[in-house]
Design an enzyme around this catalytic site. Structure first.
Site, PDB file in Angstrom:
ATOM      1  N   THR A  95      33.222  41.840  44.986  1.00  0.00           N
ATOM      2  CA  THR A  95      34.356  41.458  44.144  1.00  0.00           C
ATOM      3  C   THR A  95      34.200  42.165  42.811  1.00  0.00           C
ATOM      4  O   THR A  95      33.268  41.866  42.051  1.00  0.00           O
ATOM      5  CB  THR A  95      34.381  39.928  43.912  1.00  0.00           C
ATOM      6  OG1 THR A  95      34.466  39.273  45.175  1.00  0.00           O
ATOM      7  CG2 THR A  95      35.572  39.530  43.052  1.00  0.00           C
ATOM      8  N   LYS A 170      42.509  38.984  45.571  1.00  0.00           N
ATOM      9  CA  LYS A 170      41.369  38.063  45.371  1.00  0.00           C
ATOM     10  C   LYS A 170      41.389  37.473  43.954  1.00  0.00           C
ATOM     11  O   LYS A 170      41.234  36.263  43.773  1.00  0.00           O
ATOM     12  CB  LYS A 170      40.065  38.823  45.638  1.00  0.00           C
ATOM     13  CG  LYS A 170      38.825  38.163  45.083  1.00  0.00           C
ATOM     14  CD  LYS A 170      37.914  37.611  46.111  1.00  0.00           C
ATOM     15  CE  LYS A 170      36.852  36.744  45.449  1.00  0.00           C
ATOM     16  NZ  LYS A 170      35.937  36.142  46.340  1.00  0.00           N
TER      17      LYS A 170
HETATM   18  P1  NAD Z   1      23.748  38.636  45.510  1.00  0.00           P
HETATM   19  O1  NAD Z   1      23.369  38.847  44.088  1.00  0.00           O
HETATM   20  O2  NAD Z   1      23.115  37.524  46.283  1.00  0.00           O
HETATM   21  O3  NAD Z   1      23.486  39.985  46.355  1.00  0.00           O
HETATM   22  C1  NAD Z   1      23.680  41.277  45.878  1.00  0.00           C
HETATM   23  C2  NAD Z   1      22.651  42.186  46.502  1.00  0.00           C
HETATM   24  O4  NAD Z   1      22.853  43.517  46.020  1.00  0.00           O
HETATM   25  C3  NAD Z   1      21.204  41.798  46.143  1.00  0.00           C
HETATM   26  O5  NAD Z   1      20.403  41.727  47.310  1.00  0.00           O
HETATM   27  C4  NAD Z   1      20.769  42.916  45.219  1.00  0.00           C
HETATM   28  O6  NAD Z   1      19.363  43.199  45.280  1.00  0.00           O
HETATM   29  C5  NAD Z   1      21.583  44.075  45.758  1.00  0.00           C
HETATM   30  N1  NAD Z   1      21.710  45.185  44.810  1.00  0.00           N
HETATM   31  C6  NAD Z   1      21.926  45.132  43.471  1.00  0.00           C
HETATM   32  N2  NAD Z   1      21.957  46.381  42.968  1.00  0.00           N
HETATM   33  C7  NAD Z   1      21.773  47.230  44.000  1.00  0.00           C
HETATM   34  C8  NAD Z   1      21.698  48.642  44.108  1.00  0.00           C
HETATM   35  N3  NAD Z   1      21.841  49.434  43.040  1.00  0.00           N
HETATM   36  N4  NAD Z   1      21.479  49.175  45.323  1.00  0.00           N
HETATM   37  C9  NAD Z   1      21.336  48.388  46.420  1.00  0.00           C
HETATM   38  N5  NAD Z   1      21.375  47.042  46.381  1.00  0.00           N
HETATM   39  C10 NAD Z   1      21.609  46.481  45.179  1.00  0.00           C
HETATM   40  O7  NAD Z   1      25.336  38.490  45.515  1.00  0.00           O
HETATM   41  P2  NAD Z   1      26.236  37.835  46.676  1.00  0.00           P
HETATM   42  O8  NAD Z   1      26.344  36.365  46.453  1.00  0.00           O
HETATM   43  O9  NAD Z   1      25.765  38.380  47.988  1.00  0.00           O
HETATM   44  O10 NAD Z   1      27.666  38.456  46.315  1.00  0.00           O
HETATM   45  C11 NAD Z   1      27.988  39.800  46.602  1.00  0.00           C
HETATM   46  C12 NAD Z   1      29.443  40.030  46.187  1.00  0.00           C
HETATM   47  O11 NAD Z   1      30.293  39.142  46.910  1.00  0.00           O
HETATM   48  C13 NAD Z   1      29.706  39.769  44.700  1.00  0.00           C
HETATM   49  O12 NAD Z   1      30.593  40.748  44.222  1.00  0.00           O
HETATM   50  C14 NAD Z   1      30.323  38.381  44.685  1.00  0.00           C
HETATM   51  O13 NAD Z   1      31.204  38.182  43.585  1.00  0.00           O
HETATM   52  C15 NAD Z   1      31.088  38.383  45.996  1.00  0.00           C
HETATM   53  N6  NAD Z   1      31.305  37.055  46.587  1.00  0.00           N
HETATM   54  C16 NAD Z   1      30.286  36.146  46.623  1.00  0.00           C
HETATM   55  C17 NAD Z   1      30.518  34.886  47.182  1.00  0.00           C
HETATM   56  C18 NAD Z   1      29.418  33.847  47.264  1.00  0.00           C
HETATM   57  O14 NAD Z   1      29.721  32.683  47.573  1.00  0.00           O
HETATM   58  N7  NAD Z   1      28.145  34.210  47.013  1.00  0.00           N
HETATM   59  C19 NAD Z   1      31.779  34.568  47.686  1.00  0.00           C
HETATM   60  C20 NAD Z   1      32.781  35.530  47.677  1.00  0.00           C
HETATM   61  C21 NAD Z   1      32.535  36.771  47.110  1.00  0.00           C
END
Ligand code: NAD
Length: 295
Positions: A95, A170
């Site tokens: 997002t 979204k």
């Molecule tokens: P998270 O922080 O748990 O996971 C993100 C992952 O990306 C981590 O494992 C991190 O190490 C990795 N990362 C960061 N920088 C990186 C890089 N340069 N190269 C490779 N990997 C890298 O976040 P999430 O909860 O999985 O959310 C991911 C996306 O989905 C976000 O944009 C969030 O807004 C969206 N989202 C989350 C939810 C939720 O309930 N968690 C719901 C809908 C949408």
């Protein structure tokens, strides 16, 4: 299909697991070693950079925290665009703001790579169960190509229009959700303060014109909806910190478009104050505590 999957966090890890279970081969990359180890145990091939992960991949999927991460994963010297073959499609499920998606997509297009945005709703529960909703911004042709794979991670795959429109859908939906939760909180708290039984009030709202998802499914008042986070101490559900992030994206996109979002801006400030109180880890319906005495 050989899929490169980058970003194995709370959402990405279970999404990748569902793709492995569907029979795909995965090349994965994350900056977090533990996340890579867990994916390797399930059969994914660990890679050393986004560039390495996309080698020979037939599709690239990214699921990253925010715009800066998407920019670096795609555009850095060891990024996706440095290794991806011409004609291979990529889809970013993070997002982020629509402007960044369109900028990265234009850079991808300049080297013959089509990038779609496909942010999700449904949370970590939806990611685990494979029931996410994907809001997809892509050409009709690219959407048709992505749809079968997205359907292995989700239940509703919605084509919103060209690249960037998934993010627009979204952030507009989530801005409305934040506003409606505040509205229901305000009404429930006023009713309680004036002396009506909150169960009776919720029953009236839910059979009248005030009814919405925030009142009938995720009511913020404890004990109204048994399955709502409010009835289990505001745990689980949709974290207030994520709502704050989405409201920030909506208000910033509105600023760029010179479009007023008066209630969206107020909602963003209320969730910011909630975050400052140290309550950003709770479900977003705990915003109701802005309207009642500390318990
Ligand atoms: P998270 O922080 O748990 O996971 C993100 C992952 O990306 C981590 O494992 C991190 O190490 C990795 N990362 C960061 N920088 C990186 C890089 N340069 N190269 C490779 N990997 C890298 O976040 P999430 O909860 O999985 O959310 C991911 C996306 O989905 C976000 O944009 C969030 O807004 C969206 N989202 C989350 C939810 C939720 O309930 N968690 C719901 C809908 C949408």
């Amino acid at each position: 299909m050989l899929i490169a999957f980058i970003g194995l966090g709370n959402m990405g890890a279970p999404m990748a697991r569902n793709l492995l279970a569907a029979g795909h081969a995965l090349r994965v990359f994350d900056v977090n070693e533990a996340a890579l180890g867990a994916a390797a145990e399930q059969g994914a091939k660990i890679c050393t950079s986004p560039k390495d992960a996309v080698l020979e991949a037939e599709l690239v999927i990214t699921m990253l925290p925010a715009a800066a991460h998407v920019r670096s994963v795609y555009l850095n010297a060891d990024g996706v665009l440095a290794g991806i073959a011409r004609g291979v499609p990529a889809v970013d499920c993070s997002t982020i703001d629509p402007a960044t998606v369109r900028e990265v997509a234009a850079k991808a297009a300049a080297q013959g790579v089509r990038l779609a945005d496909a942010p999700v709703s449904g949370g970590t529960g939806g990611a685990q169960a494979g029931t996410l909703t994907f809001m997809v911004g892509a050409s009709a042709e690219l959407f048709a190509q992505l749809q079968p794979v997205l359907a292995q991670m989700g239940r509703n795959i919605v084509h919103c229009g060209d690249v960037g429109t998934g993010q627009i859908a979204k952030i507009c939906n989530n801005m409305l959700l934040g506003i409606s939760m505040i509205g229901v909180s305000e009404a429930m708290a006023l009713g309680a303060a004036l002396g009506i039984d909150t169960g009776v009030l919720a029953g009236v709202i839910n059979s009248s014109t005030g009814r919405c998802w925030s009142s009938d499914t995720c009511n913020p008042w404890p004990g109204i909806v048994e399955t709502a986070p409010a009835s289990r101490g505001y745990t689980g559900g949709f974290g207030a910190e994520l709502m704050l992030k989405d409201l920030g994206l909506a208000t910033e996109a509105a600023r760029q478009a010179r479009q007023p979002v008066i209630l969206g801006a107020v909602a963003q400030q209320l969730f910011q104050a909630m975050s400052l109180r140290g309550e950003g880890g709770k479900d977003f319906s705990a915003i109701v505590d802005s309207y009642r005495k500390p318990r």
